[in-house]
Design a protein around this motif. Structure first.
Motif, PDB file in Angstrom:
ATOM      1  N   GLU A  94       0.824  -1.206   0.000  1.00  0.00           N
ATOM      2  CA  GLU A  94       0.000   0.000   0.000  1.00  0.00           C
ATOM      3  C   GLU A  94       0.860   1.257   0.000  1.00  0.00           C
ATOM      4  OE1 GLU A  94      -2.523  -0.494   3.368  1.00  0.00           O
ATOM      5  OE2 GLU A  94      -3.666  -2.090   2.419  1.00  0.00           O
ATOM      6  N   VAL A  95       1.914   1.273   0.802  1.00  0.00           N
ATOM      7  CA  VAL A  95       2.797   2.435   0.842  1.00  0.00           C
ATOM      8  C   VAL A  95       3.520   2.599  -0.490  1.00  0.00           C
ATOM      9  CG1 VAL A  95       4.878   3.393   1.920  1.00  0.00           C
ATOM     10  CG2 VAL A  95       3.067   2.445   3.339  1.00  0.00           C
ATOM     11  N   ALA A  96       4.001   1.485  -1.043  1.00  0.00           N
ATOM     12  CA  ALA A  96       4.697   1.564  -2.333  1.00  0.00           C
ATOM     13  C   ALA A  96       3.756   2.020  -3.444  1.00  0.00           C
ATOM     14  CB  ALA A  96       5.298   0.204  -2.680  1.00  0.00           C
ATOM     15  N   ALA A  97       2.533   1.499  -3.457  1.00  0.00           N
ATOM     16  CA  ALA A  97       1.569   1.892  -4.483  1.00  0.00           C
ATOM     17  C   ALA A  97       1.186   3.363  -4.337  1.00  0.00           C
ATOM     18  CB  ALA A  97       0.328   1.014  -4.404  1.00  0.00           C
ATOM     19  N   THR A 104       4.642  11.254  -4.257  1.00  0.00           N
ATOM     20  CA  THR A 104       5.312  11.783  -3.067  1.00  0.00           C
ATOM     21  C   THR A 104       6.260  10.731  -2.512  1.00  0.00           C
ATOM     22  OG1 THR A 104       3.488  11.045  -1.687  1.00  0.00           O
ATOM     23  CG2 THR A 104       3.423  13.333  -2.431  1.00  0.00           C
ATOM     24  N   ARG A 105       7.515  10.979  -2.657  1.00  0.00           N
ATOM     25  CA  ARG A 105       8.529  10.006  -2.237  1.00  0.00           C
ATOM     26  C   ARG A 105       8.737   9.974  -0.724  1.00  0.00           C
ATOM     27  NH1 ARG A 105       7.751   7.610  -6.481  1.00  0.00           N
ATOM     28  NH2 ARG A 105       8.614   8.379  -8.406  1.00  0.00           N
ATOM     29  N   GLN A 106       8.261  10.999  -0.011  1.00  0.00           N
ATOM     30  CA  GLN A 106       8.476  11.052   1.426  1.00  0.00           C
ATOM     31  C   GLN A 106       7.778   9.889   2.149  1.00  0.00           C
ATOM     32  OE1 GLN A 106       7.381  13.622  -0.378  1.00  0.00           O
ATOM     33  NE2 GLN A 106       9.087  15.073  -0.300  1.00  0.00           N
TER      34      GLN A 106
END
Length: 151
Positions: A94-97, A104-106
């Motif tokens: 989920e975070v990667a998607a 937003t790369r942060q």
């Protein structure tokens, strides 16, 4: 705080393990339940037993590694397999998607904290399970008191 979250995870593990001990045999030998329903129910009852089983797998893998059976990628395969076995790997996806979709790369900086939460959950559930299995272990689950309820 971590302590309150750990206590809640331990309560869940105790309650779930108590339910597993109570209903595993009854479900397994229930005549009116079909095979697929039994398999589904038994797997669900055993979900909190995966953490201690995974710790045993980690210990076995590390033992084999230090005994000289160190195939390339063995530990990486073990790490990925165990994380996805528990079901917490969905958070990483989920975070990667989300990072990919909104640019937003942060957000990717959260991944080490997610992994830390995964490890802490494994430790808490394994500890609770082992304490229940030891002689004299606390096998009684006390329902979490809600607002307005007596403990």
């Amino acid at each position: 705080t971590w302590d309150s979250r750990k206590k809640q995870v331990v309560r869940w593990a105790r309650g779930h393990n108590q339910s597993m001990a109570r209903y595993f045999g009854k479900l397994l030998f229930h005549r009116e339940t079909g095979l697929w329903e039994k398999i589904d129910g038994l797997l669900l009852l055993g979900v909190y037993f995966m953490s201690p089983l995974m710790v045993v797998g980690w210990a076995a893998a590390m033992t084999l590694w230090y005994l000289g059976y160190n195939k390339p990628g063995l530990l990486v395969l073990l790490a990925v397999a165990t994380s996805s076995t528990i079901g917490n790997f969905a958070t990483f996806f989920e975070v990667a998607a989300a990072t990919q979709l909104d640019g937003t790369r942060q957000r990717a900086r959260l991944i080490p904290y997610i992994f830390l939460g995964f490890v802490m959950t494994v430790v808490a559930v394994t500890g609770a399970t082992l304490r229940q299995m030891l002689p004299g272990g606390r096998n009684v689950w006390h329902k979490t008191a809600r607002r307005g309820e007596k403990a």
